[in-house]
Design an enzyme around this catalytic site. Sequence first.
Site, PDB file in Angstrom:
ATOM      1  N   HIS A  22       8.201   1.376   4.302  1.00 50.75           N
ATOM      2  CA  HIS A  22       7.690   0.063   4.824  1.00 50.75           C
ATOM      3  C   HIS A  22       8.992  -0.549   5.342  1.00 50.75           C
ATOM      4  O   HIS A  22       9.823  -0.405   4.869  1.00 50.75           O
ATOM      5  CB  HIS A  22       7.036  -0.840   3.991  1.00 50.75           C
ATOM      6  CG  HIS A  22       5.557  -0.247   3.640  1.00 50.75           C
ATOM      7  ND1 HIS A  22       4.565   0.090   4.693  1.00 50.75           N
ATOM      8  CD2 HIS A  22       5.142  -0.079   2.439  1.00 50.75           C
ATOM      9  CE1 HIS A  22       3.541   0.757   3.994  1.00 50.75           C
ATOM     10  NE2 HIS A  22       3.762   0.700   2.654  1.00 50.75           N
ATOM     11  N   GLY A  23       8.709  -1.560   6.329  1.00 48.59           N
ATOM     12  CA  GLY A  23       9.912  -2.211   6.855  1.00 48.59           C
ATOM     13  C   GLY A  23       9.365  -3.511   7.581  1.00 48.59           C
ATOM     14  O   GLY A  23       8.296  -3.699   8.097  1.00 48.59           O
ATOM     15  N   ARG A  46       0.745  -1.115   0.096  1.00 42.47           N
ATOM     16  CA  ARG A  46       0.233   0.183   0.012  1.00 42.47           C
ATOM     17  C   ARG A  46       0.914   1.384  -0.012  1.00 42.47           C
ATOM     18  O   ARG A  46       2.139   1.250   0.524  1.00 42.47           O
ATOM     19  CB  ARG A  46      -0.780   0.027   1.158  1.00 42.47           C
ATOM     20  CG  ARG A  46      -0.259  -0.043   2.555  1.00 42.47           C
ATOM     21  CD  ARG A  46      -1.153   0.008   3.720  1.00 42.47           C
ATOM     22  NE  ARG A  46      -0.451  -0.171   4.885  1.00 42.47           N
ATOM     23  CZ  ARG A  46       0.079  -1.131   5.424  1.00 42.47           C
ATOM     24  NH1 ARG A  46      -0.040  -2.249   4.922  1.00 42.47           N
ATOM     25  NH2 ARG A  46       0.825  -1.103   6.599  1.00 42.47           N
ATOM     26  N   CYS A  54       7.926   0.328  10.202  1.00 41.81           N
ATOM     27  CA  CYS A  54       7.607  -0.754  11.251  1.00 41.81           C
ATOM     28  C   CYS A  54       8.809  -1.857  11.127  1.00 41.81           C
ATOM     29  O   CYS A  54       9.553  -1.883  10.508  1.00 41.81           O
ATOM     30  CB  CYS A  54       6.374  -1.177  11.027  1.00 41.81           C
ATOM     31  SG  CYS A  54       5.011  -0.391  11.401  1.00 41.81           S
TER      32      CYS A  54
END
Length: 476
Positions: free
Chosen positions: A312-313, A252, A355
């Site tokens: 993102h992570g 996303r 994250c």
Amino acid sequence: MKSQGSSSDKNCKVSFRKKLLIIDSDLGVEDVERLKFLCIGLVPNKKLEKSSSASDVFEHLLAEDLLSEGDSFFLAELLYIIGQKKLLQYLNYTEEKVEQLLPIQGKVSLFRNLLYELSQGIDSEDLKNMIFLLNDSLPKTEMTSLSFLALLEKQDKIDEDNLTCLEDLCEMVVPKFLRNIEKYKREKAAQIVTPPVDKEAESLYQGEEELVSQTDIKTFLEALPWAPTYRMNRNHRGLCVIVNNHRFISLRDRRGTHKDAEILTGVFQWLGFTVHIYNDVTKGEMEEVLQKEKCNPAHADGDCFVFCILTHGEDGAVYSSDEALIPIREIMSHFTALQCPGLAEKPKLFFIQACQGEKIQLSKSIEADALNPEQAPTSLQDSIPVEADFLLGLATVPGYVSFRHVEEGSWYIQSLCNHLKVLVPREEDILSILTAVNDDVSRRVDKEGTKKQMPQPAFTLRKKLVFPVPLDALSL
């Protein structure tokens, strides 16, 4: 009576020198090299360089008042360190007695002990590889591990407060030695906090009730205003790199990330940094960015380096825009002193908005930057290089999500920038600022009041980092 006393003194000296000669006869060429190395800093180098036998070294110790019949402990210490403990008997010492007195009377520094300890573990292949890595700056002569370390010290590549070069060599060739270096740093810090007590003072305090605890002393010393700080007066403050990933292939979009990029740009420009922004960076482009930024000649005249990643992570890693997972440690390793000499001994700050673990059910206006909930969290310390002068600020502790408002930006980056704006003018150091950020973010909750977040820093900074107060006001 006078002549008898004088004769007696002379006989004693002869007897003591006989003992030294016996010790000399039992020591080989390698032992002499070890003795000379351990005496660096206590005996003039020129004298040590001319010494070809143990008796030569003993003569210099006698001349420097480091050895006498009445006080032979320093020689006992040297023999103990080089493993010639059977020779202690000639000095009327036992191994146990030396161990008991070392903390009080020992003269060989922690730094010298560390180098000697490392030299004994460096084999011929390790030495060959280390010399290869530094080949351009070393003379073309045969070297032992001791002479190699002594040369690094002579060339000012290492000293008791700067082990960056040695850490880089160990990380490349003998990673296990990094534990020895970390142990040295801890012991050195403890030694500074609790300075050794001299023999006279010690005798005065024996049997007395302790009025001030060691904890009180440590607290007092930590509060003193003369704690060393990183230099912040070079030609420019440094570079700030921002990698801002908004769009991905199947993941996303990270709505609201533009807000984080904007506030980071404004705040770090205000602090004097030159900001480079890279948007929607693929794995290949990330490698290009890392190569370009680590080789940037501007590092030589800068005070500091900042690298921010918005993406993102997962645990210990971040995603590129083409969804390749890149370990955080791999990114940071491009900026070690060996890889990027222009940043040696300068603070390198990495701030990661991503994250580091499990995905949870979220409210409508709050999103998480997490992907894979199944992976077990790793230690945050594992993500940063073992060498000094790094700081890693993560939006959340390993294993958990971090939150980003789709219109206002992420909790962590917004709090970080707001606290920099408020606390830099108050001359607060970066760790104090990050502590305030932790407190602020930990108090926030989502719309339903059920989801929280706790940032976490890890660092190997050696000094306080205090940004100079900008002259102009910041309006953001």
